[in-house]
Scaffold this motif. Structure first.
Motif, PDB file in Angstrom:
ATOM      1  N   GLU A 135      -1.352   4.345   0.599  1.00  0.00           N
ATOM      2  CA  GLU A 135      -2.697   4.892   0.792  1.00  0.00           C
ATOM      3  C   GLU A 135      -3.573   4.659  -0.433  1.00  0.00           C
ATOM      4  O   GLU A 135      -4.787   4.469  -0.316  1.00  0.00           O
ATOM      5  N   SER A 136      -2.968   4.637  -1.624  1.00  0.00           N
ATOM      6  CA  SER A 136      -3.746   4.408  -2.845  1.00  0.00           C
ATOM      7  C   SER A 136      -4.268   2.980  -2.933  1.00  0.00           C
ATOM      8  O   SER A 136      -5.191   2.695  -3.694  1.00  0.00           O
ATOM      9  N   LEU A 137      -3.689   2.078  -2.131  1.00  0.00           N
ATOM     10  CA  LEU A 137      -4.061   0.662  -2.177  1.00  0.00           C
ATOM     11  C   LEU A 137      -5.203   0.309  -1.226  1.00  0.00           C
ATOM     12  O   LEU A 137      -5.589  -0.863  -1.145  1.00  0.00           O
ATOM     13  N   ALA A 138      -5.750   1.292  -0.520  1.00  0.00           N
ATOM     14  CA  ALA A 138      -6.716   1.026   0.558  1.00  0.00           C
ATOM     15  C   ALA A 138      -7.830   0.068   0.147  1.00  0.00           C
ATOM     16  O   ALA A 138      -8.142  -0.881   0.861  1.00  0.00           O
ATOM     17  N   VAL A 139      -8.431   0.284  -1.009  1.00  0.00           N
ATOM     18  CA  VAL A 139      -9.574  -0.546  -1.419  1.00  0.00           C
ATOM     19  C   VAL A 139      -9.161  -1.992  -1.672  1.00  0.00           C
ATOM     20  O   VAL A 139      -9.999  -2.896  -1.638  1.00  0.00           O
ATOM     21  N   PHE A 140      -7.859  -2.228  -1.879  1.00  0.00           N
ATOM     22  CA  PHE A 140      -7.373  -3.576  -2.174  1.00  0.00           C
ATOM     23  C   PHE A 140      -6.781  -4.291  -0.957  1.00  0.00           C
ATOM     24  O   PHE A 140      -6.525  -5.489  -1.013  1.00  0.00           O
ATOM     25  N   TYR A 179      -7.555  -2.909   2.634  1.00  0.00           N
ATOM     26  CA  TYR A 179      -8.297  -2.547   3.842  1.00  0.00           C
ATOM     27  C   TYR A 179      -9.451  -3.538   3.981  1.00  0.00           C
ATOM     28  O   TYR A 179     -10.350  -3.556   3.127  1.00  0.00           O
ATOM     29  N   PRO A 180      -9.451  -4.390   4.999  1.00  0.00           N
ATOM     30  CA  PRO A 180     -10.405  -5.508   5.050  1.00  0.00           C
ATOM     31  C   PRO A 180     -11.862  -5.159   4.793  1.00  0.00           C
ATOM     32  O   PRO A 180     -12.532  -5.833   4.013  1.00  0.00           O
TER      33      PRO A 180
END
Length: 210
Positions: free
Chosen positions: A163-168, A170-171
């Protein structure tokens, strides 16, 4: 023998429908592609398409499933090489980011569909998230077993990391970062920012930090 041949022929036709729809999505976008377009390109009737897929949405999901499995196979390859659990988790996450980023740049019209799939909670996206988190859970558990990582709930930690990786990954969010990177607005590059997040994650997992 006849039944097997019939099943094989049906699977072949389904694959042709998926591949044709995917090519049309690349050319004009998935939202603008209709079942009529797919049928016309294949020289089939719409009714025949519906024999294999009950709706356009089911075709969309089949293509989305292919896309996310491609992402997963690329990430899996990063785990083949030896190394510590820290190295393997870092490689896995970096490959995850790079694969999604590269495909957004090369296949934007296709990845617009993945963005919608995430926003609308398609089941294929949930399956993808579960598989990614399961791979990270395994790496974390291996790190705990070797004494490299501190004792944590591996499933909850894998979910939190994902979930912490969303900005990296999440298209729709990642696309904003790609555009900022292209415009050279003076911020760190996406990979530099991800590296800083990885330092924080790995420090928090390290048994030396307890």
């Amino acid at each position: 023998m006849g039944r097997k041949a019939t099943v094989s022929a049906m699977e072949t036709t389904k694959l042709h429908i998926i591949e044709t729809a995917e090519n049309l999505f690349r050319q004009i976008g998935y939202a603008k592609t209709t079942v009529t377009d797919i049928a016309k390109t294949l020289g089939m009737s719409q009714a025949n398409i519906y024999r294999y897929f009950p709706s356009k949405a089911s075709i969309n999901e089949a293509i989305c499933d292919r896309l996310v499995h491609h992402i997963e196979s690329q990430c899996w390859e990063s785990l083949v090489r030896d190394g510590s659990s820290t190295d393997r988790l870092k490689r896995f996450i970096l490959e995850y980011h790079r694969t999604v980023k590269d495909n957004i740049i090369k296949e934007k019209r296709l990845y617009d569909m993945v963005s919608v799939a995430m926003d609308e909670h398609w089941s294929v996206i949930q399956g993808h998230s579960d598989r990614i988190e399961d791979l990270m859970r395994i790496i974390i558990e291996q790190g705990i077993s070797s004494g490299e990582f501190r004792a944590v709930n591996s499933s909850k930690m894998a979910k939190a990391v994902h979930e912490s990786l969303a900005v990296f990954v999440y298209p729709s969010l990642l696309e904003h970062g790609i555009n900022d990177e292209k415009n050279g607005n003076g911020q760190d590059s996406l990979e530099e920012e991800l590296g800083q997040l990885l330092d924080l994650i790995l420090h928090g997992l390290s048994s030396a930090s307890t």
